[in-house]
Each structure stands twice: as structure tokens, then as C-alpha cells.
Design a protein around this motif. Structure first.
Motif, PDB file in Angstrom:
ATOM      1  N   LEU A 171       9.915  11.924 -55.557  1.00 44.98           N
ATOM      2  CA  LEU A 171      11.236  12.075 -54.932  1.00 44.98           C
ATOM      3  C   LEU A 171      11.160  11.836 -53.430  1.00 44.98           C
ATOM      4  O   LEU A 171      12.033  11.198 -52.836  1.00 44.98           O
ATOM      5  CB  LEU A 171      11.795  13.492 -55.193  1.00 44.98           C
ATOM      6  CG  LEU A 171      12.322  13.765 -56.603  1.00 44.98           C
ATOM      7  CD1 LEU A 171      12.529  15.258 -56.825  1.00 44.98           C
ATOM      8  CD2 LEU A 171      13.644  13.028 -56.844  1.00 44.98           C
ATOM      9  N   LEU A 200      14.399  11.127 -51.475  1.00 48.83           N
ATOM     10  CA  LEU A 200      15.308  12.119 -52.040  1.00 48.83           C
ATOM     11  C   LEU A 200      14.860  13.547 -51.740  1.00 48.83           C
ATOM     12  O   LEU A 200      15.537  14.496 -52.124  1.00 48.83           O
ATOM     13  CB  LEU A 200      15.419  11.910 -53.554  1.00 48.83           C
ATOM     14  CG  LEU A 200      15.933  10.518 -53.951  1.00 48.83           C
ATOM     15  CD1 LEU A 200      15.673  10.235 -55.419  1.00 48.83           C
ATOM     16  CD2 LEU A 200      17.407  10.376 -53.648  1.00 48.83           C
ATOM     17  N   SER A 216      17.542   5.524 -49.788  1.00 51.06           N
ATOM     18  CA  SER A 216      16.755   5.237 -50.992  1.00 51.06           C
ATOM     19  C   SER A 216      16.923   3.786 -51.438  1.00 51.06           C
ATOM     20  O   SER A 216      15.955   3.092 -51.771  1.00 51.06           O
ATOM     21  CB  SER A 216      17.207   6.150 -52.122  1.00 51.06           C
ATOM     22  OG  SER A 216      17.180   7.472 -51.713  1.00 51.06           O
ATOM     23  N   TRP A 217      18.169   3.307 -51.417  1.00 49.47           N
ATOM     24  CA  TRP A 217      18.439   1.968 -51.951  1.00 49.47           C
ATOM     25  C   TRP A 217      17.906   0.883 -51.042  1.00 49.47           C
ATOM     26  O   TRP A 217      17.789  -0.286 -51.445  1.00 49.47           O
ATOM     27  CB  TRP A 217      19.940   1.787 -52.164  1.00 49.47           C
ATOM     28  CG  TRP A 217      20.754   1.813 -50.904  1.00 49.47           C
ATOM     29  CD1 TRP A 217      21.181   2.902 -50.251  1.00 49.47           C
ATOM     30  CD2 TRP A 217      21.212   0.686 -50.180  1.00 49.47           C
ATOM     31  NE1 TRP A 217      21.900   2.544 -49.143  1.00 49.47           N
ATOM     32  CE2 TRP A 217      21.941   1.187 -49.078  1.00 49.47           C
ATOM     33  CE3 TRP A 217      21.112  -0.701 -50.339  1.00 49.47           C
ATOM     34  CZ2 TRP A 217      22.531   0.358 -48.141  1.00 49.47           C
ATOM     35  CZ3 TRP A 217      21.716  -1.526 -49.406  1.00 49.47           C
ATOM     36  CH2 TRP A 217      22.413  -1.001 -48.310  1.00 49.47           C
ATOM     37  N   TRP A 245      13.534   3.017 -59.962  1.00 47.99           N
ATOM     38  CA  TRP A 245      13.382   4.472 -60.169  1.00 47.99           C
ATOM     39  C   TRP A 245      13.720   4.866 -61.591  1.00 47.99           C
ATOM     40  O   TRP A 245      14.700   4.411 -62.163  1.00 47.99           O
ATOM     41  CB  TRP A 245      14.317   5.221 -59.200  1.00 47.99           C
ATOM     42  CG  TRP A 245      14.414   6.693 -59.490  1.00 47.99           C
ATOM     43  CD1 TRP A 245      15.320   7.304 -60.288  1.00 47.99           C
ATOM     44  CD2 TRP A 245      13.555   7.723 -59.017  1.00 47.99           C
ATOM     45  NE1 TRP A 245      15.096   8.655 -60.330  1.00 47.99           N
ATOM     46  CE2 TRP A 245      14.002   8.938 -59.548  1.00 47.99           C
ATOM     47  CE3 TRP A 245      12.425   7.731 -58.171  1.00 47.99           C
ATOM     48  CZ2 TRP A 245      13.388  10.157 -59.288  1.00 47.99           C
ATOM     49  CZ3 TRP A 245      11.819   8.949 -57.906  1.00 47.99           C
ATOM     50  CH2 TRP A 245      12.299  10.142 -58.462  1.00 47.99           C
ATOM     51  N   GLY A 257      18.941   9.759 -66.613  1.00 52.01           N
ATOM     52  CA  GLY A 257      19.906   9.464 -65.555  1.00 52.01           C
ATOM     53  C   GLY A 257      20.758   8.249 -65.862  1.00 52.01           C
ATOM     54  O   GLY A 257      21.276   7.589 -64.951  1.00 52.01           O
ATOM     55  N   ALA A 273      22.175  -2.808 -61.419  1.00 52.66           N
ATOM     56  CA  ALA A 273      20.883  -2.578 -60.772  1.00 52.66           C
ATOM     57  C   ALA A 273      20.246  -3.874 -60.313  1.00 52.66           C
ATOM     58  O   ALA A 273      19.525  -3.918 -59.319  1.00 52.66           O
ATOM     59  CB  ALA A 273      19.952  -1.852 -61.735  1.00 52.66           C
ATOM     60  N   ALA A 307      21.541  -6.342 -58.969  1.00 53.74           N
ATOM     61  CA  ALA A 307      22.209  -6.884 -57.779  1.00 53.74           C
ATOM     62  C   ALA A 307      22.684  -8.301 -58.037  1.00 53.74           C
ATOM     63  O   ALA A 307      23.308  -8.565 -59.068  1.00 53.74           O
ATOM     64  CB  ALA A 307      21.314  -6.787 -56.572  1.00 53.74           C
ATOM     65  N   SER A 332      20.457  14.010 -62.093  1.00 58.86           N
ATOM     66  CA  SER A 332      19.671  12.826 -62.480  1.00 58.86           C
ATOM     67  C   SER A 332      20.482  11.551 -62.312  1.00 58.86           C
ATOM     68  O   SER A 332      19.962  10.520 -61.863  1.00 58.86           O
ATOM     69  CB  SER A 332      19.217  12.966 -63.930  1.00 58.86           C
ATOM     70  OG  SER A 332      20.333  13.210 -64.754  1.00 58.86           O
ATOM     71  N   GLN A 335      21.606   6.679 -56.261  1.00 57.61           N
ATOM     72  CA  GLN A 335      21.197   6.529 -54.862  1.00 57.61           C
ATOM     73  C   GLN A 335      20.292   5.327 -54.654  1.00 57.61           C
ATOM     74  O   GLN A 335      20.033   4.932 -53.534  1.00 57.61           O
ATOM     75  CB  GLN A 335      20.485   7.804 -54.390  1.00 57.61           C
ATOM     76  CG  GLN A 335      21.463   8.816 -53.821  1.00 57.61           C
ATOM     77  CD  GLN A 335      20.781  10.097 -53.420  1.00 57.61           C
ATOM     78  OE1 GLN A 335      20.502  10.928 -54.267  1.00 57.61           O
ATOM     79  NE2 GLN A 335      20.507  10.269 -52.155  1.00 57.61           N
ATOM     80  N   LEU A 336      19.789   4.773 -55.754  1.00 59.46           N
ATOM     81  CA  LEU A 336      18.940   3.596 -55.648  1.00 59.46           C
ATOM     82  C   LEU A 336      19.776   2.322 -55.567  1.00 59.46           C
ATOM     83  O   LEU A 336      19.251   1.221 -55.467  1.00 59.46           O
ATOM     84  CB  LEU A 336      17.983   3.519 -56.855  1.00 59.46           C
ATOM     85  CG  LEU A 336      16.670   4.299 -56.771  1.00 59.46           C
ATOM     86  CD1 LEU A 336      15.785   3.706 -55.675  1.00 59.46           C
ATOM     87  CD2 LEU A 336      16.836   5.765 -56.521  1.00 59.46           C
ATOM     88  N   LEU A 337      21.096   2.455 -55.668  1.00 57.05           N
ATOM     89  CA  LEU A 337      21.994   1.295 -55.564  1.00 57.05           C
ATOM     90  C   LEU A 337      22.589   1.258 -54.158  1.00 57.05           C
ATOM     91  O   LEU A 337      22.656   2.283 -53.485  1.00 57.05           O
ATOM     92  CB  LEU A 337      23.146   1.420 -56.559  1.00 57.05           C
ATOM     93  CG  LEU A 337      22.813   1.372 -58.040  1.00 57.05           C
ATOM     94  CD1 LEU A 337      24.093   1.552 -58.856  1.00 57.05           C
ATOM     95  CD2 LEU A 337      22.156   0.056 -58.390  1.00 57.05           C
ATOM     96  N   ARG A 339      28.480   0.053 -53.946  1.00 55.51           N
ATOM     97  CA  ARG A 339      28.453  -0.151 -55.390  1.00 55.51           C
ATOM     98  C   ARG A 339      28.290   1.190 -56.112  1.00 55.51           C
ATOM     99  O   ARG A 339      28.968   1.463 -57.096  1.00 55.51           O
ATOM    100  CB  ARG A 339      27.298  -1.075 -55.747  1.00 55.51           C
ATOM    101  CG  ARG A 339      27.590  -1.868 -57.002  1.00 55.51           C
ATOM    102  CD  ARG A 339      26.468  -2.782 -57.355  1.00 55.51           C
ATOM    103  NE  ARG A 339      26.023  -3.624 -56.243  1.00 55.51           N
ATOM    104  CZ  ARG A 339      24.867  -4.265 -56.238  1.00 55.51           C
ATOM    105  NH1 ARG A 339      24.047  -4.157 -57.250  1.00 55.51           N
ATOM    106  NH2 ARG A 339      24.529  -5.026 -55.222  1.00 55.51           N
TER     107      ARG A 339
END
Lengths: 340, 208, 493
Positions: B50, B55, B79-80, B86, B92, B106, B108, C396, C402-404, C408
């Protein structure tokens, strides 16, 4: 959802949206805007007749006496720089007098309201009164005999009526005007003593004149300060309720008031509507309606159940002086009667 | 001798989670490598992942991803922006989107992604499931679908937390084969795991 | 940082334009800052009133929360298709304008039995508590939905009594927050206390305005805001709890309670009785059927024409609240809430005075300013539902999002996931906009249809039957909204 159904829903929503959008824009026809605090069910009919006779569309905004809001008088103030309202029809005079003093009204043309006495008009000609209501006490007939009906406001502090007198919130509507007039006639010292007497007699305070009347109807109170129209409305529905005019004070008549708003968007139509409202017929209609207004011209015919000016000895009121007292009267009433 | 291209470089990294302090951890992971973090429950494997993903806050030490040092504080990249794939310990997957839609989000702007999604889904034996929503998948399928979403991102470093926990032998094998292939294509994998297959690199974290 | 400030700014635009800028300008114009010698005396005298208002509202909020707690827990133990009906009846007491109910009671029973039985401060507290209890129940149901799925499932394995107590204890941390939120929402109440003859600070502010003493009205408003802001700031803390739910779950985690249905039927009996009274009052006599039919069609048409605007106002307000909560902007949420605490007339007067002179004529004919002002009045609802919507997103899923890239993630992931909370909130917002009187009276362009104003006028002039018909149409609309609430709640799970 299949495609066909989606199209159907989409089209229905689009049509609804277009109808709504169209309703948001005003039409091009000749129109006049009136801010009216008189009973909608009566005034709407009168305005409809005006519309039929003249072809001028009337956009009316009606007042509400809900204590959660300020009324149309404040709206007129807030619109001072660019008025929307052409004609103001107020159901009580003092707040209209204040508006006139603050320069919100035009001077009315000569000759409007023929036959209406000068005591019901502004000296400078900015407003004119018509069809009045009287301040009265509503009486619970099973609790008080006719000889026990209070004859003055001071009698409401009589210990025999301990906790049995009710009044509307003194800061709003005609009750506020009533107190301002009392402060003018009694003087500040006697006015304060009067309020303290009421307080000591545990006067009940409710949200409006109609609530005051309702407490009398239910017998919780024996005497309720209110207006003639509030009493008449329930009488016509068969309720048993008495009324007294407080003759020792001089009967307080509060006329309806009309005025043309300064800088209004439709001045010609406004004057036309004011002339029309000040006709005898309008007073006659109002006198025969359940609001039982009192015509300010003696020549206007009144039903047997109605009230005419000749029945009373109205109190002579200096409207400007009373309007000047409004703020102080309201503050003192608030301090003495309402503060926790 | 050719210099190792580092995908991840941790120098004396200390991470805090509530009152727990994890580290200091020093670790280097080169492109093409896989490393499994092992250790007892509560050792801080997930917390470390994390923190690398941005995070959890880092207390001290250094962190570089793909050669770029990650500063601490408000100026740290989000993070992004760190170039990561991840996969968390808890599921999730976003329940309002199909697996394919999630993967496209994801991936893009990668135009080749549609074919790529199909190909990887085939490898993970979920090619007939990618038009479905998460609630329509079994636990093992959902976990593989989440791996699919993680690997489809353009990031070169994959952080996977207990990626095989819901898999049977066959499922696990498929996932490991995919990860091997991705590493040979220039990705790096750091995962937290309770048990590690033979011949796979691992390091222990926390008290033994 | 700069970027963050900009992002915070745009959801704040409506409330800045519709409230803060005009309020500050008008307060300066009215002499708010030019204090006279008697100012401090007045402030001390009025402080007592502010404190007594807070005391009354605090007790009402506590009572509403306790009733709402019982409702929320028992709702989790009910099953079957009647659950929806119970929910609608529960919400009815909040969605029907109190004026309409009072009117129907008067018409039906003759004299005001309602007023005879609920009197003074206790009456005001009871009326406020019963009206707001469904909101408390909704807040606590939302809080319960943040429990992890595994914990909820574990509840079902317990005997019903034990499960009920466990759920009650689990909700304990949310109770204080619920009391606080209700206190803030009830503070501007003037209508219900006025039925019981109780003076509140809102009435006092309006009284100041009506006698033309605006400066003192502003001072009173400022006094109230000063007392409320710290509480509000504390309430908005802990918006980011890292240990929150890992998975959303249905809010019916309790084992089926056999007696829950019976109890809830008893609970909704008063609401059902109120509806029956309304129906009885609205039912036309044989001679009135044609007129009543026309009135009904008029009412439906005017609501139909008002609905799109109410929908736009409510949707935009809720989106602003969600956006601020999603971005974790506590100050922004606080600023969004404040307009709800003050009487609507204050903001409406300020808006009319500041903007109307400079508004293009074509825009002046549209209810633009009215819509913006009503959006501001929905601030607390928007902030509360934004807060709940961000909290119920499982950790989760949030981490994965948060990875995007932020835009978006916001519009494709977090907004759609927040919809189960936002859509019901929009429904409640629509009902509140349709029932709004203060700004409507001051800002609606002439000729603009307004159901709420009509209702109050009918009430005032004792046209009880007409008022009941209109209120019934509103009640049906409210029921539809409640139906949507139930439906989307289920869909979100």
C-alpha cells in the motif's frame, strides 16, 4: 429496456421538457403584474373579471401569512431597482404606508376611487384604500354571555379572563398594525402597561389570526383578537362563534390599499387596473363575499348579513403616525409578550 | 556487464499504519523479476504494498519506481501517476461495470487493448466471462478477472496482494504462467503471499 | 495544491453566487457592521432566544434519533413486499407539508384538536421529532450499510433478540452524529413551532425584516451561525475512516424479527391516519366533483411544470455536495451547509437585491435566481448525502480506483457507485424544492406556478378541501420518490 421502449420514454421526456421550457417564457400579450395579499379565492375572481373585460392578462402573485416567510412587501422592497410588480394590493394599510414613505409608489392620477373619503387615502396621493376589515374579538358563546363581551383592549387584562384570551403573533399581519395603532392612540407608557397587563393575564400567542379564532372555536380561549373576515369564514360553515367590536377603543377599520409601484414595467395597464379595482362594484363583491369587507362608500349596497360603514364609529387614524409606531410597537410586544 | 534496470528500489523504507511500524525495508527489484514477500500475519506485507502504491504514508527512507524517486509529502505523485498495476487482498472489482469495461478503463488509451484483453482472458480461462458483471462470477474467477484488470494497465510494476488466495491448483498455475510471461516482456512483479511456489524468489518480512 | 483549490471552487460556485456574495453585500448595505450603542444589549437579549431555540431543537433531535433508531433497526428485521409500503408510510410524515396536514385535521375534526393536544414547547418538540424521525432512520440505515458484509452475515446467525441488541450497539457511534445533523437541519424551523405558539430565532429574524430593521436581522443570523459553525465543523470530521467497510451490504442484516412487522405497522399508524384524514378531506361532495376534478388536473399540471426545474435544482445541488465530499473538502462542505441553517427569506432577499438589477431581462423572466437560491437551501442535504455516498464505497474498490487517472475514476467509478445514495437524495431534494415557500414567494417570476405557495394560501384562507387535494397529489409524488428510494437502495446493494 429494449430500443423501442427507450425511444418512447425519450420522446415523452423530450415533449415534457419542451412544454416546461415553453412555460418558462412569458407570452407577448398585454399584461399587468399584481402583488396581492387579499384572500386569493375572492381576489382571483375579481382579477379574472378585469381580464375578461379589458383583455389585459393579469399575472398575480399572492401572499401567504406563513410565519416562516416574509411577505410581498419585502419583495417589493428587494425589487426596488428593477420592479416586477405593477400594482400592489395590500390587505392592510400600515406596511403600504411604509412603502409609500420609502418611495416605492407612484402618485396616482387624479380622480381614482371616486366617492372614497380622504381619510382612507394618502395625503400625497400615493395609495388609496377600499373595502375594509374591522379588528374584532371572536367570542366563545358558551363561555361568555353578551354582557360579558370585552368592550376595550384594556378589558382583555381582566383577571376574569386569566389565560383565556388569545392573539396572533403581534409582529405580523393586521395584529402588528393593530398594536401600532394602539401605541399611537394610547401613547408609549399606557401601551406598555397594556402589554404588561396582557402578559400578567397570561394571554396566549398563536401563529395567525385564523389560529386565534380556532382556539376560540375549540373553547380553549374565550376571547380571541382577530379580523371580521376570519370570523365570517367559519360562520358561513355553520360554526357558532360570537364577535365584539371593542367600541370603547373606537372600531379599528383596516382598509385594503392599492398603489402603483414606482418604475413598474406596465404603467398604463397598472393605472387601468387600479381604477378598475377602486370601482364601487368591487367593494360590493367583497362585501358580499365570505371575507365580509366593509365598503368605504356609504352608497355601496350591503346584504343584511354584511357590514356597512354606517354601523360603526371608526377610530380616526393618522396612518403615517401609526406606521411610524410599527417598529416600536412590535419590539415592545416582542420584549414583553414573547421573550422567553 | 549490462546494468540492471530497476523497477523498484526501496532504501531503509519505514511505513506506519496506525500504531504499527513496518521496516526499515531495503529491497531492489529489477525489470523482468518477480519477488514474493512472505511473513506471518500482521507482519506488514500488505502495508508495504500500500505504501509503495501511495496509499499509506511513508515515515522515512527512499522509494523509487522505474528509476523515478518518489518524494514524500503533498508533492508526491498520486497512485495513478506511479505506473503501477494493482490487485488488492479484498475484491476490488467495481460491481457496476462488466469485466471488459473495467479492463478498458484500466488500459487507458491503448488501442491494442481489446485484443490484448481477449488474449490474457483466454490465458486465465475467463474469456467467456469478460462481458459479465462481478456479481456473476465465482470467487476464483473474480480473482483472476481482477488480475486481468491489473495486468492490462500500462504500468511496468505489478503489486499483487495474495493473488492466489481463492485459486485451485490449475488456476494458480495459469496465473503464474501469465506472470512469468509478463516478466519476460519487461514487467516486474512484487506480491505478498503466504506460500511461495518452488523456484520462485521470495523474501521474508517482519519477525520470523 | 493550486489544482486542489480550483477543483474545490467549482462545486462551490452555486453557493457562492446564490448565498455568500449577495448575503455579504446586502449585510454591509443594511448596516450590519455599523454597530450602535444598543447593539450589544440587543445581542445579549437575543442570545437567550437563540439558546432556547437550540435547547428545544436539541431535545427534538435527540427524540427523533431515538425513534429513528428503533425504526431503522426494525426495518432491518422485516421481510416481504410490505416493507416498501412501511417505508413509504414512514417517509410520508416528512414529505407531506405540515401545513397541509394541519389544514386537513382542522377540516376533518372541526376545531383544532391537533393544536389543543400539542401545545407550547413540548408540543413543538413532539411535532419536530415525529416529522424528522424518518430522516434519522434513513441516516442510521445508511450508517448500518457501512458495516462489513461478513459482520452482517454473522448477525443473521444469532437469535433475533441478540442480533437486534448487537445492531443497536453497533449503531451507537452514529447516534451522536445523527443528533447533530438533525439539530442543524431543524434549527431554521419556524413553521411547526409556530403552530405550538413557540418563538424561535428564525421567526425573530423574519420579524426584524418585516419591520424594516434588516441590520438587526443580520446580527441575529450571525449570532446563530457563530454558535453553529463549530458544531458543524466537528460533525464533518472523520470523513475519511480508513477502517471502513470493505464491502457494502443490504441493510436488512438482522434475522427476520417476527414482531417487527407488527411493531412497524403500529409505528406507521399515525402516518396512515394522517393520509386517511387527508383523503377524507379531499374527497369531494357530489356537487363538487367537476370542480374538484378540474382542481386536481390543475394541481397535477402545475406540479408537472414545476418538476423539471425542481429536478435540475436538486440534481445540481446534490452533485455539488457529492463532489466536495468526494474531494474531502471539509471547509467546502461546511460552507455548503450554512445556508440551510438560516431562514430562506434572508438569502432570497439578498439575491433579489444584488442580482436582479444586473440580470439580463430575458433571464429575469426565468426562475433562474429562484433555482439557485433553492439549491443553496439544499446544502445540508447535499453535504450529508455526499458524505454518506463517499463512505459507503468499499475501501478495496476505492483503492483500485485510485490507480486510474482522477477524472476517469471520479466519473466512471466513484459517481456511478455513489448513485444508490445520490438518486434517493435527489428525490428528497425534489420534494423539498416543491414544498419550499420562502424563496418562492420572494423570487418566483410572476405567473410561475408554485404548488407550495398555493397550498399555504389555501391554508391561510381556510380552503381546506382544496388544500387537501393538492397535498394528496404531493403525497403521491412523495410516495413515488420513496418508491425510488427503496428501489435504488436495493439496486445499489
Amino acid at each position: 429496456m429494449d430500443m423501442k421502449r427507450r425511444w418512447l420514454w425519450g420522446s415523452a421526456l423530450l415533449v415534457w421538457f419542451l412544454i416546461w421550457l415553453n412555460s418558462q417564457f412569458p407570452s407577448d400579450s398585454r399584461s399587468v403584474t399584481i402583488y396581492c395579499s387579499h384572500d386569493r379565492s375572492h381576489s382571483q375572481r375579481i382579477l379574472d373579471r378585469f381580464e375578461q373585460e379589458t383583455g389585459i392578462v393579469v399575472d398575480a402573485v399572492f401572499d401567504t401569512e406563513a410565519t416562516k416567510t416574509v411577505g410581498l412587501t419585502e419583495r417589493i422592497r428587494s425589487e426596488q431597482v428593477r420592479p416586477r410588480c405593477d400594482v400592489h394590493w395590500s390587505n392592510e394599510p400600515l406596511r403600504a404606508v411604509l412603502l409609500a414613505q420609502d418611495g416605492h409608489y407612484e402618485i396616482l392620477p387624479e380622480g381614482v376611487g371616486p366617492g372614497i373619503d380622504s381619510r382612507w387615502r394618502d395625503e400625497a396621493g400615493r395609495w388609496c384604500g377600499f373595502a375594509a376589515r374591522a379588528r374584532v374579538v371572536a367570542i366563545h358563546p358558551e363561555s361568555l354571555s353578551s354582557s360579558e363581551i370585552p368592550r376595550s383592549v384594556e378589558a382583555l387584562a381582566d383577571p376574569k379572563l386569566l389565560g383565556k384570551v388569545v392573539m396572533a403573533d403581534p409582529r405580523f399581519g393586521t395584529t402588528g398594525s393593530h398594536l401600532a395603532i394602539l401605541r399611537t392612540t394610547l401613547g408609549p407608557q399606557r401601551f406598555r402597561e397594556l402589554l404588561q397587563g396582557w402578559k400578567a393575564n397570561r394571554m396566549q400567542i398563536v401563529s395567525s389570526n385564523s389560529s386565534s379564532r380556532d382556539r376560540v372555536l375549540s373553547g380553549e380561549a374565550w376571547v380571541g383578537l382577530t379580523d371580521t373576515d376570519d370570523v365570517e369564514v367559519v360562520r358561513r360553515r355553520g360554526a357558532s362563534i360570537g364577535e365584539g367590536f371593542l367600541p370603547e377603543d373606537g372600531v379599528i377599520l383596516l382598509p385594503n390599499v392599492v398603489a402603483v409601484v414606482k418604475g413598474c414595467p406596465h404603467p398604463e395597464e397598472a393605472v387601468q387596473l387600479v381604477r378598475w379595482l377602486l370601482r364601487e362594484e368591487v367593494e360590493e363583491w367583497l362585501a358580499s363575499s365570505s371575507s365580509r369587507q366593509i365598503p368605504l362608500r356609504n352608497e355601496v349596497p350591503v346584504d343584511a348579513s354584511g357590514l356597512s360603514l354606517s354601523q360603526f364609529e371608526p377610530l380616526e387614524i393618522d396612518w403615517s403616525a401609526a406606521a411610524d409606531q410599527l417598529d416600536d410597537a412590535v419590539r415592545e410586544a416582542e420584549r414583553i409578550l414573547l421573550n422567553p | 556487464m549490462k546494468q540492471r534496470e530497476l523497477a523498484l528500489d526501496l532504501g531503509q523504507l519505514v511505513v506506519t499504519r496506525g500504531i504499527a511500524v513496518i521496516g526499515p525495508v531495503t529491497l531492489q527489484l529489477a525489470v523482468g523479476e518477480q519477488l514474493a514477500l512472505t511473513g506471518p500475519n500482521g507482519a506488514g506485507k500488505s502495508s508495504l504494498l500500500l505504501a509503495i502504491a501511495g496509499l499509506l504514508p511513508i515515515q522515512s527512507g527512499t522509494l523509487s519506481i522505474a528509476g523515478q524517486p518518489i518524494t514524500r509529502g503533498p508533492a508526491a505523485p498520486e497512485s495513478w501517476q506511479r505506473g503501477l498495476g494493482w490487485m488488492g487482498q479484498e475484491r476490488g472489482l467495481w460491481p457496476h461495470l462488466s469485466i471488459e469495461a473495467q479492463c478498458r478503463l484500466a488500459a487507458a488509451k491503448d488501442r491494442a487493448s481489446r485484443q490484448r484483453i481477449g488474449a490474457i482472458a483466454e490465458q486465465l480461462a475467463i474469456s467467456d466471462r469478460i462481458t459479465r458483471f462481478p456479481a456473476q462470477l465465482s470467487g476464483g474467477e473474480a480473482q483472476r478477472a481482477e488480475l486481468l484488470r491489473a495486468v492490462i494497465t500500462p504500468g511496468r510494476l505489478l503489486l499483487l496482494d495474495e493473488p492466489f488466495s481463492a485459486q485451485n491448483q490449475e488456476g494458480r498455475q495459469r496465473m503464474e504462467t501469465l506472470l512469468d510471461q509478463l516478466c519476460s516482456e519487461g514487467r516486474a512483479v512484487l506480491m505478498a503471499s503466504h506460500e511461495v511456489s518452488q523456484n520462485r524468489a521470495s523474501c521474508s518480512i517482519g519477525s520470523p | 495544491m493550486k489544482n486542489r483549490a480550483v477543483w474545490m471552487f467549482y462545486p462551490m460556485l452555486p453557493v457562492l453566487i446564490g448565498f455568500y456574495i449577495p448575503i455579504i453585500l446586502v449585510a454591509i448595505e443594511d448596516g450590519f457592521f455599523s454597530s450602535g450603542p444598543e447593539t450589544s444589549f440587543v445581542a445579549i437579549a437575543d442570545l437567550l432566544l437563540v439558546l432556547s431555540t437550540i435547547r428545544m431543537v436539541a431535545v427534538a433531535a435527540l427524540l427523533a434519533t431515538l425513534v429513528g433508531l428503533v425504526d431503522a433497526v426494525l426495518m432491518a428485521g422485516t421481510r416481504g413486499p410490505l416493507r416498501g409500503l412501511i417505508l413509504i408510510l414512514l417517509l410520508a410524515s416528512f414529505l407531506i407539508p405540515p401545513a397541509a396536514l394541519a389544514s386537513a385535521f382542522q377540516a376533518c375534526i372541526g376545531a383544532s384538536t391537533l393544536r389543543a393536544t400539542v401545545r407550547d414547547e413540548i408540543g413543538a418538540i413532539l411535532m419536530l421529532a415525529l416529522r424528522w424521525a424518518p430522516v434519522a432512520a434513513a441516516i442510521l440505515l445508511a450508517a448500518a450499510s457501512m458495516w462489513p458484509l461478513a459482520q452482517e452475515r454473522a448477525l443473521r446467525s444469532l437469535p433475533p433478540g441478540v442480533a437486534l441488541v448487537t445492531r443497536l450497539r453497533g449503531l451507537r457511534p452514529s447516534l451522536l452524529r445523527c443528533v447533530g445533523l438533525l439539530l442543524l437541519l431543524m434549527l431554521p424551523a419556524a413553521e411547526l413551532p409556530s403552530y405550538a405558539g413557540v418563538e424561535t430565532v428564525s421567526q425573530r429574524i423574519l420579524a426584524r425584516l418585516t419591520v424594516g430593521d434588516a441590520a438587526e436581522g443580520w446580527r441575529l443570523a450571525m449570532l446563530m451561525v457563530t454558535l453553529v459553525v463549530p458544531a458543524l465543523y466537528l460533525l464533518s470530521s472523520s470523513s475519511n475512516d480508513p477502517e471502513r467497510a470493505t464491502r457494502r451490504h443490504p441493510v436488512d442484516g438482522l434475522p427476520a424479527l417476527r414482531w417487527a412487522n407488527g411493531f412497524l405497522w403500529l409505528r406507521v399508524l399515525p402516518a396512515a391516519a394522517l393520509l386517511l384524514v387527508l383523503l377524507y378531506t379531499a374527497w369531494p361532495q357530489a356537487s363538487e366533483i367537476a370542480i374538484a376534478g378540474e382542481e386536481l388536473i390543475d394541481a397535477v399540471a402545475s406540479i408537472g411544470l414545476e418538476l423539471p426545474r425542481a429536478l435540475i435544482a436538486s440534481t445540481l445541488a446534490i452533485l455539488c455536495g457529492w463532489r466536495l465530499a468526494d474531494g474531502g473538502h471539509r471547509i467546502g462542505l461546511l460552507l455548503l451547509c450554512l445556508p440551510t441553517m438560516l431562514p430562506g427569506s434572508l438569502g432570497a432577499i439578498a439575491v433579489a437585491r444584488i442580482y436582479r438589477p444586473i440580470l439580463p431581462l430575458w433571464l429575469d423572466d426565468l426562475p433562474f435566481l429562484l433555482t439557485v437560491t433553492q439549491m443553496c437551501k439544499l446544502g445540508a442535504l447535499a453535504a450529508a448525502c455526499g458524505f454518506v455516498a463517499t463512505c459507503v464505497l468499499p475501501a478495496s474498490e476505492r483503492v483500485a480506483a485510485q490507480l486510474l487517472p482522477p477524472t476517469r475514476a471520479r466519473w466512471r467509478i466513484r459517481l456511478p457507485r455513489a448513485l444508490p445514495v445520490l438518486i434517493p437524495a435527489v428525490g428528497i431534494g425534489v420534494a423539498l424544492v416543491l414544498g419550499e415557500v420562502e424563496a418562492t414567494l420572494l423570487l418566483a417570476p410572476p405567473g410561475h406556478p408554485s404548488t407550495s405557495l398555493e397550498l399555504h394560501q389555501m391554508m391561510h384562507f381556510r380552503n381546506d378541501e382544496q388544500a387537501a387535494r393538492l397535498a394528496l397529489v404531493l403525497a403521491i409524488l412523495g410516495a413515488t420518490m420513496a418508491g425510488l428510494v427503496g428501489r435504488y437502495w436495493k439496486r445499489g446493494d
